[in-house]
Design a protein around this motif. Sequence first.
Motif, PDB file in Angstrom:
ATOM      1  N   ASN A  12      33.851  40.018  34.842  1.00  0.00           N
ATOM      2  CA  ASN A  12      34.704  39.867  36.022  1.00  0.00           C
ATOM      3  C   ASN A  12      35.542  41.116  36.304  1.00  0.00           C
ATOM      4  O   ASN A  12      36.513  41.056  37.057  1.00  0.00           O
ATOM      5  CB  ASN A  12      35.613  38.643  35.842  1.00  0.00           C
ATOM      6  CG  ASN A  12      34.867  37.333  35.970  1.00  0.00           C
ATOM      7  OD1 ASN A  12      34.779  36.764  37.058  1.00  0.00           O
ATOM      8  ND2 ASN A  12      34.323  36.842  34.867  1.00  0.00           N
ATOM      9  N   ASN A  13      35.169  42.238  35.676  1.00  0.00           N
ATOM     10  CA  ASN A  13      35.884  43.516  35.850  1.00  0.00           C
ATOM     11  C   ASN A  13      37.347  43.431  35.427  1.00  0.00           C
ATOM     12  O   ASN A  13      38.215  44.099  35.994  1.00  0.00           O
ATOM     13  CB  ASN A  13      35.779  43.992  37.307  1.00  0.00           C
ATOM     14  CG  ASN A  13      34.337  44.266  37.716  1.00  0.00           C
ATOM     15  OD1 ASN A  13      33.588  44.917  36.990  1.00  0.00           O
ATOM     16  ND2 ASN A  13      33.951  43.749  38.880  1.00  0.00           N
ATOM     17  N   THR A  71      41.993  31.073  35.874  1.00  0.00           N
ATOM     18  CA  THR A  71      41.704  32.461  36.260  1.00  0.00           C
ATOM     19  C   THR A  71      40.519  32.577  37.202  1.00  0.00           C
ATOM     20  O   THR A  71      40.354  33.584  37.899  1.00  0.00           O
ATOM     21  CB  THR A  71      41.392  33.325  35.030  1.00  0.00           C
ATOM     22  OG1 THR A  71      40.271  32.767  34.322  1.00  0.00           O
ATOM     23  CG2 THR A  71      42.597  33.418  34.098  1.00  0.00           C
ATOM     24  N   LYS A  72      39.652  31.537  37.193  1.00  0.00           N
ATOM     25  CA  LYS A  72      38.404  31.552  37.969  1.00  0.00           C
ATOM     26  C   LYS A  72      37.485  32.678  37.499  1.00  0.00           C
ATOM     27  O   LYS A  72      36.743  33.268  38.287  1.00  0.00           O
ATOM     28  CB  LYS A  72      38.697  31.674  39.473  1.00  0.00           C
ATOM     29  CG  LYS A  72      39.529  30.526  40.015  1.00  0.00           C
ATOM     30  CD  LYS A  72      39.811  30.694  41.504  1.00  0.00           C
ATOM     31  CE  LYS A  72      40.498  29.460  42.071  1.00  0.00           C
ATOM     32  NZ  LYS A  72      41.820  29.215  41.490  1.00  0.00           N
ATOM     33  N   TRP A  73      37.520  32.984  36.185  1.00  0.00           N
ATOM     34  CA  TRP A  73      36.653  34.023  35.634  1.00  0.00           C
ATOM     35  C   TRP A  73      35.232  33.529  35.377  1.00  0.00           C
ATOM     36  O   TRP A  73      34.327  34.328  35.203  1.00  0.00           O
ATOM     37  CB  TRP A  73      37.213  34.538  34.302  1.00  0.00           C
ATOM     38  CG  TRP A  73      38.441  35.380  34.461  1.00  0.00           C
ATOM     39  CD1 TRP A  73      38.916  35.940  35.610  1.00  0.00           C
ATOM     40  CD2 TRP A  73      39.355  35.768  33.439  1.00  0.00           C
ATOM     41  NE1 TRP A  73      40.064  36.638  35.363  1.00  0.00           N
ATOM     42  CE2 TRP A  73      40.357  36.552  34.035  1.00  0.00           C
ATOM     43  CE3 TRP A  73      39.412  35.512  32.065  1.00  0.00           C
ATOM     44  CZ2 TRP A  73      41.419  37.094  33.295  1.00  0.00           C
ATOM     45  CZ3 TRP A  73      40.457  36.038  31.326  1.00  0.00           C
ATOM     46  CH2 TRP A  73      41.450  36.822  31.944  1.00  0.00           C
ATOM     47  N   ARG A  74      35.026  32.218  35.342  1.00  0.00           N
ATOM     48  CA  ARG A  74      33.699  31.692  35.029  1.00  0.00           C
ATOM     49  C   ARG A  74      32.726  32.013  36.179  1.00  0.00           C
ATOM     50  O   ARG A  74      33.039  31.810  37.351  1.00  0.00           O
ATOM     51  CB  ARG A  74      33.743  30.181  34.832  1.00  0.00           C
ATOM     52  CG  ARG A  74      32.432  29.620  34.275  1.00  0.00           C
ATOM     53  CD  ARG A  74      32.399  28.109  34.377  1.00  0.00           C
ATOM     54  NE  ARG A  74      33.461  27.489  33.626  1.00  0.00           N
ATOM     55  CZ  ARG A  74      33.401  27.270  32.318  1.00  0.00           C
ATOM     56  NH1 ARG A  74      32.364  27.644  31.620  1.00  0.00           N
ATOM     57  NH2 ARG A  74      34.422  26.668  31.700  1.00  0.00           N
ATOM     58  N   LYS A  75      31.567  32.557  35.800  1.00  0.00           N
ATOM     59  CA  LYS A  75      30.550  32.861  36.808  1.00  0.00           C
ATOM     60  C   LYS A  75      29.205  32.294  36.378  1.00  0.00           C
ATOM     61  O   LYS A  75      28.944  32.170  35.203  1.00  0.00           O
ATOM     62  CB  LYS A  75      30.433  34.378  36.991  1.00  0.00           C
ATOM     63  CG  LYS A  75      31.588  34.968  37.773  1.00  0.00           C
ATOM     64  CD  LYS A  75      31.333  36.421  38.116  1.00  0.00           C
ATOM     65  CE  LYS A  75      32.448  37.003  38.974  1.00  0.00           C
ATOM     66  NZ  LYS A  75      32.210  38.409  39.332  1.00  0.00           N
ATOM     67  N   ALA A 105      35.538  38.121  30.571  1.00  0.00           N
ATOM     68  CA  ALA A 105      36.507  38.897  31.355  1.00  0.00           C
ATOM     69  C   ALA A 105      35.872  40.190  31.854  1.00  0.00           C
ATOM     70  O   ALA A 105      36.061  40.594  33.012  1.00  0.00           O
ATOM     71  CB  ALA A 105      37.745  39.191  30.525  1.00  0.00           C
ATOM     72  N   LYS A 158      46.460  36.789  37.488  1.00  0.00           N
ATOM     73  CA  LYS A 158      45.621  37.983  37.429  1.00  0.00           C
ATOM     74  C   LYS A 158      45.408  38.423  35.989  1.00  0.00           C
ATOM     75  O   LYS A 158      44.353  38.948  35.619  1.00  0.00           O
ATOM     76  CB  LYS A 158      46.275  39.108  38.220  1.00  0.00           C
ATOM     77  CG  LYS A 158      45.421  40.347  38.371  1.00  0.00           C
ATOM     78  CD  LYS A 158      46.088  41.339  39.302  1.00  0.00           C
ATOM     79  CE  LYS A 158      45.160  42.505  39.595  1.00  0.00           C
ATOM     80  NZ  LYS A 158      45.794  43.465  40.540  1.00  0.00           N
TER      81      LYS A 158
END
Length: 375
Positions: free
Chosen positions: A121-122, A371-375, A118, A35
């Motif tokens: 991604n809030n 983190t899977k933050w990539r969008k 980041a 997280k």
Amino acid sequence: MKLKILFSFSAIFMMLSCNITNVATKEVVKVKSPKNVILLISDGTGLSQISSTFYYKNTIPNYTQFKNIGLINTSSSSEDVTDSAAGATAFACGVKTYNGAVGVADDSTSVKNLVEIATINNVRTGVIATSAITHATPASFYAHALNRGLEDDIALQLTQSKVDFFAAGGLKFFNNRKDGQNLLNNFKENQFTINTTNLSDFSEIESVKKVGFLLEKKEMPRMEDGRGNFLSKAIELATQFLSKDNSGFFIMAEGSQIDWGGHENNASYLISEMIDFDDAVGKALDYAKKDGNTLVIVTSDHETGGFTLAAKKKKRKDGSEYSDYREIGPTFSTGGHSATLIPVFAFGPGSEEFTGIYENNDIFEKILKVTKWRK
């Protein structure tokens, strides 16, 4: 040829590692997504600088707590030996670029950094350094500039940035500028509360939206000149502030002046800064262990000084010189940077991803992957 050698070492390293795959069952271990991420950068630090904590620190170094360890090649896009701007841009933006570049690619176009990603991604963000906040490494995480020397412009970008928490020196770039502007007023427009006196207690900033600490005109004092536990305390305060709404956070904290000790070929300066950084590593690890959902990554942009823990040179009665293997005499081979591979240490969920040998800009990719933050 250099790449072939690098990939060969990488293959050997990965064959010896079973962090990702269970060799007996050939079962791929699923990596948990963290997280929070704390990225700690010890500017100018190679293996010898890290090793100095094992000889000069009075307690066991916090580096001993890591089990997942890798190596990175730090060369910039066109130079074998990187500078801090290109090195930090590789970490922050995931691209190899030219020396001096801050958050821009080789073609001078801006590249989205980890703070910006980041925020999308809030995830809340923090930047900490023992240099000025406008210096090359911290700047690469919030600014975009063709040259690291454009610190007045970099300062202006901070006032408009997505950073939620920052702590460093560099006040003069905001209130004593050549253009006469007082950028402390600009911070207020971006919902920042600015403190130019000292790091406050969490209770004093708990209710504010964003907070910044600009505690010196230029860089923070040296450890030898009484800086104290600023770095550790700033990391602790940042984790408290950024975790208050439980949305997740990203923090980049730099031990900036290890590099400067290397440039000066000043062993006592370097070692005192290195020990302080190790204390800060301990503070981050303490939080990660308690939280259970925080990834801590510790690395450096490059090595400085060609630092070596050599045997101390002494003279016999006849004037001849010899090396006393019972005592260390730190030495340097250069006043600049070197191209040695740099260690990467990782702890917490996703840390298995950081083993092996790879390029410095892969740090960025690995953070986004776990983190899977990539969008």
